[in-house]
Design an enzyme around this catalytic site. Sequence first.
Site: not given
Length: 522
Positions: A65, A364-365, A491
């Site tokens: 990612s 929110a990201n 995480g």
Amino acid sequence: MSTDTLSAASARHQKPSKTTFTYGTAGFRTLGSLLDSTVFRVGVLASLRSAKLGGKTIGVMITASHNPPQDNGVKVVDPLGEMLPQTWEPYATQLANSDNFEDDVRDLVAGENIDVEQAGLVVVGMDTRETSPQLLRAAVDGIEVFGRAKSFGELTTPQLHYLVRSHNDPAFGEPSEDGYNKKTVGAVAEILRLWNIQDPLEITVDAANGVGAPKLHNLSRDPIKITVVNDSTHDKSVLNVECGADYVKTNQKLPANVRPRDRQLYSSFDGDADRVVFYYTDGSLFHLLDGDRIATLLASFIDKLLQQAKVQAKMGIIQTAYANGNSTKYVQETLQIPVDFTPTGVKHLHHKAQEYDIGVYFEANGHGTVLFSDNLIKSLKNKQPSSPEEERALKTLLLLTELINQTVGDSISDLFAVLLALRIQNKTCVDWGRDYIELPNKLFKVLVKDRFAFKTADAERRLVEPAGLQAKIDALVAAYTRGRSFVRASGTENAVRVYSEAASAADCAELGARVCQLLEPY
Ligand code: 16G
Ligand code: ZN
């Protein structure tokens, strides 16, 4: 199934000593150079998952990612495009760390009562990282011990989710990348036609030098005109560096190579194109339009269409503790839509969103999507419109269920949904930015001895362990107008995150710094 035995195959993928792997929020993620054995073992696990489900197609995605270029990762996708169920996460962790891999595989097969002969297809995709092709081969090697592998090469994460779903559910779309493109562009073109919009959808996208870049190029055809910047996927050292959704959101500033015209909308994807954020400049001011904004924009647009279509539906917005306090207030007080909170991570939000006819979830990201229930889709299809306006709204809603990725957050489909919502409502990016004013907020990363000592409750908004710490945070927060702060273990990284929010930027920074100080003994 190959003629290779498990032991012969696993001998080719030796586990590094001294590394512990954990299947976390987004699968395994660490330095790409350490992941060969883990990805091989995940391949084995994915084929066992397929066998357990009677031969359904499973997915494996190789990506890290928004992480730096040297990292990589792997995650498993279930038949309808959902994340691996949490009950199987410990199996993944155990197999990845096992020193008796073959025995542990046998135990899993026996314990879950799996008939390995049932293992079916596992589809595999990867992002553009340097280590991805070699890890993809490791995954295929693992899958072929029991099952069959089909590699799609470079894909965005949401495209892989789409492919898994369409292999199991032909009504969802053609099981190919071209099928994904056709479904997406087709829905956009049809919506533009319904609203008699002649001009193409146009925007400049920062693709984080990741896999979103070539995929956007593939899609940029009539009526979509996308200019892609940060599309250097051949230079493996620049992925997510000073660009991409995470960089823009975290630093609240423009990415490299975007030279904006004032009051014009721009967008950034992350490295695997499952997150998107928007922004514009006005003189020296930078205005970020993040996941909270996308949720409010799409929810209010859909709400309007529901009214025009005269359809009753239960809609909810799902947020995490990172949602800006003023976005929550705007949703509850102005839009009058219920808000639920879940812990961070798509699997939690997705699950909650499924409780609604229309569940709008965004972190929110910038990671999120809109889920439409089968019941709602059925009633939209069955409804007889009594006016052209009603008919257009009904058709638009149905097309949105096609456009918006129903399996996971998808930068590409979210991008188009946002552009359409703005265009159809004649709303500029400046209007969008005025829906509400964000409270100043700040994110801190704190290194601690043991992040697992930090346990939370109430959708991660309160700490229950270490004992006594939450009371100290509460005491600090109480001193600031509209103050809010929480602490949770990451995480994905070996760290603890602190979020702070307050009525003024100075208060927000001070509150956050004080909460960070509270963590020093840990
Ligand atoms: C993962 C999650 C993302 C979450 C982030 C939090 C998925 C697919 N991705 O990237 O949703 O926002 O982790 O990271 O679930 P953190 O735990 O390090 O703060
Ligand atoms: Zn991502």
